[in-house]
Design an enzyme around this catalytic site. Structure first.
Site, PDB file in Angstrom:
ATOM      1  N   CYS A  53       6.205  25.206   5.901  1.00  0.00           N
ATOM      2  CA  CYS A  53       5.204  24.155   5.704  1.00  0.00           C
ATOM      3  C   CYS A  53       3.810  24.721   5.433  1.00  0.00           C
ATOM      4  O   CYS A  53       3.040  24.145   4.656  1.00  0.00           O
ATOM      5  CB  CYS A  53       5.160  23.239   6.926  1.00  0.00           C
TER       6      CYS A  53
ATOM      7  N   CYS B  10      22.117  30.864  35.778  1.00  0.00           N
ATOM      8  CA  CYS B  10      22.153  29.526  35.173  1.00  0.00           C
ATOM      9  C   CYS B  10      21.729  28.473  36.193  1.00  0.00           C
ATOM     10  O   CYS B  10      22.370  28.312  37.236  1.00  0.00           O
ATOM     11  CB  CYS B  10      23.571  29.242  34.675  1.00  0.00           C
TER      12      CYS B  10
ATOM     13  N   CYS C 219       7.850  23.792  11.319  1.00  0.00           N
ATOM     14  CA  CYS C 219       8.428  24.090  10.013  1.00  0.00           C
ATOM     15  C   CYS C 219       7.952  25.458   9.506  1.00  0.00           C
ATOM     16  O   CYS C 219       6.750  25.725   9.426  1.00  0.00           O
ATOM     17  CB  CYS C 219       8.045  22.992   9.028  1.00  0.00           C
TER      18      CYS C 219
END
Length: 532
Positions: A447, A103, A444
């Site tokens: 779409c 991390c 999207c």
């Protein structure tokens, strides 16, 4: 469209705060296995403390930076699934850093945590600093309810409390001391004051004739409630003048000191905790705040909702810093001035994307009004005078909000007209024709299917003089009268009522959409009746 998108963006940044929260858990919940054994790591830590206490004062100055860091990291106890219960059962205060080796934020916080451990040890704090590789020791992480990285938890007699302080070594030390019984540092001599100034860059000074009474109690309550700033108290006027040179001899005083040109600010209100804390909220930041991953939550939670953000390379910002401080001084307490390194993709790019300027390399000046979720852009050269005028208009509400737009495209011979932010008024709202608008985004999933269907509809109704098919990419274009939350979205703007577009289901089939269009055009001269 923009307010919702901006709120979502701000909320996503504020989710950083969840990395530093936890639920309550007691030591009795921990694994009792091997409870009677003496933990080797804990013994080594205590032995190391004894050895270091015996070291001569001059030895530390000869150590290299790497040696100092290594020493600091050794002071921090390494937890695992076997020793966690015994450590918590035997220690009143434990501050735990839950981390993962992979991390980046953990890697950034680790040396600061180790440095704080060294400082707390020198201050003879009763707090034990410990770290846990939560990715490796999942059992212990589960016991402590560590779910994100990094996570900081304070355990008091085995009960956990969320960490709510800053993330520099100094801020960790301040928070830890306040939560372990030392909210205020008392200073009684000039030498102590001079040594204090070497260690603390920002602090609150309280001067009292006697450390008692309602006003003093409010001061101490404020110190305990504030999570970020060190409070210091004195009854000695000579000490007070060392810490706050501008102070006049007085029996009672409160002020904040910062390490910047606007160094000393005196509090002029009544001694009430809420008012003192509000004073600190409006004055704790420097004239220009450098925004980073580490301090972003503090900046976003500021009560100052008008924010001016200057994106510039660090080297180039140096020449702008002093004149910008002069501008910021004129608007102190009314708006916050922030600098972001434009080359820092993690911090800069999300903001610049809101303006469609994510590829910018030159200085950019923006503003946000977080009370109404509006954004503004300085479109002239970022000179000090232009920035000051921009800020003045921003403060008085005479700036026009900024809505991003792609360049105006060439729609010659296009079956479906491409609409951008700059042409939405002309091609949609002010058009004398009926407009069938498809709103989409590149990310999207559905779409593309909807776009193909719109293409078929456009070809089917081709030749009608009173109907236009149009398409807008909402990721790169905005308009104040286009508020969309989901994609794809299909809108039909009747020629005689553009203020009230009709929303259509993007799941509707081609025949249903064609039937709807025919119904809207019914009674007009041109109606297309063919089946798709």
């Amino acid at each position: 469209m923009f307010p919702t998108r901006f709120i979502l963006f701000t909320l996503s940044l504020l989710l950083l705060l969840t990395f530093f929260t936890t639920t309550t858990i007691t030591a009795s919940d921990l694994d009792p296995e091997n409870d009677d054994e003496v933990d080797k790591d804990f013994e080594e830590l205590l032995a190391l403390d004894d050895q270091e206490d015996r070291e001569q004062e001059g030895d530390s100055s000869a150590k290299s930076e790497a040696d100092v860091l290594s020493k600091a990291q050794r002071i921090v106890l390494e937890l695992n699934s076997d020793n966690v219960k015994r450590v918590f059962d035997g220690t009143e205060f434990v501050l735990v850093l839950g981390y993962a080796p992979w991390c980046p934020r953990s890697a950034d916080l680790m040396p600061k945590f180790a440095e704080a451990a060294t400082l707390l040890k020198e201050l003879k704090s009763p707090l034990l600093m410990a770290k846990l590789d939560a990715d490796r020791h999942t059992k212990a992480a589960s016991m402590l309810d560590i779910k994100g990285f990094p996570t900081l938890l304070l355990f008091v007699n085995g009960t956990s409390h969320p960490y709510t302080g800053g993330f520099s070594a100094e801020e960790i030390v301040i928070w830890a001391r306040k939560k372990t019984g030392v909210p205020v540092i008392g200073i009684s001599s000039v030498n102590e004051a001079e040594e204090f100034l070497k260690k603390y860059h920002t602090f609150v000074l309280g001067v009292f004739d006697k450390f008692e009474g309602p006003d003093y109690e409010e001061f101490v309550k404020s110190a305990a409630s504030d999570n970020e700033i060190q409070f210091v108290e004195t009854s000695n006027n000579e000490v007070a003048k060392v810490l706050f040179p501008d102070i006049e001899t007085a029996k009672q005083f409160l002020g904040i000191v910062k390490s910047e040109p606007e160094r000393y600010t005196e509090y002029e209100g009544t001694f009430e905790m809420d008012k003192i804390l509000q004073f600190l909220e409006y004055n704790k930041f420097p004239l220009i705040t450098k925004l980073t991953d580490i301090n972003s939550v503090r900046v976003y939670s500021s009560p100052i909702k008008l924010q001016v953000i200057v994106f510039a390379k660090d080297d180039e910002f140096k020449s702008l810093l002093e004149p910008l401080q002069n501008v910021a001084r004129k608007f102190k307490g009314k708006m916050m001035f922030i600098h972001i390194d434009i080359t820092d993709e993690n911090v800069a790019k999300p903001f610049l994307t809101l303006f469609g300027l994510e590829d910018s390399e030159n200085t950019v000046v923006t503003a946000f009004d977080n009370t109404i979720s509006s954004k503004f852009l300085l479109e002239s050269d970022p000179t000090p005078s232009n920035i000051e005028e921009f800020c003045s208009r921003f403060l008085h509400g005479t700036l026009s909000p900024y809505f991003k737009s792609q360049p105006i495209p060439d729609n010659t011979n296009a079956t479906v007209q491409i609409v951008v932010g700059k042409t939405f008024d002309d091609l949609v709202l002010n058009s004398p024709k009926n407009v069938f608008l498809e709103v989409h985004t590149p990310w999207c999933i559905n779409c593309e299917t909807t776009s193909k269907q719109v293409e078929k509809l456009a070809k089917h109704f081709k030749g009608l003089d009173n109907l236009v098919f149009a398409r807008l990419d909402a990721s790169a274009n905005e308009h104040p009268k286009l508020q969309i939350d989901d994609y794809p979205t299909l809108l039909f703007y009747p020629a005689n009522n553009k203020a009230n577009p009709i929303k259509l289901s993007a799941k509707s089939g081609g025949k249903d959409l064609a039937a709807f269009i025919n119904k809207q055009l019914k009674g007009k001269d041109q109606v297309h009746r063919d089946e798709l």
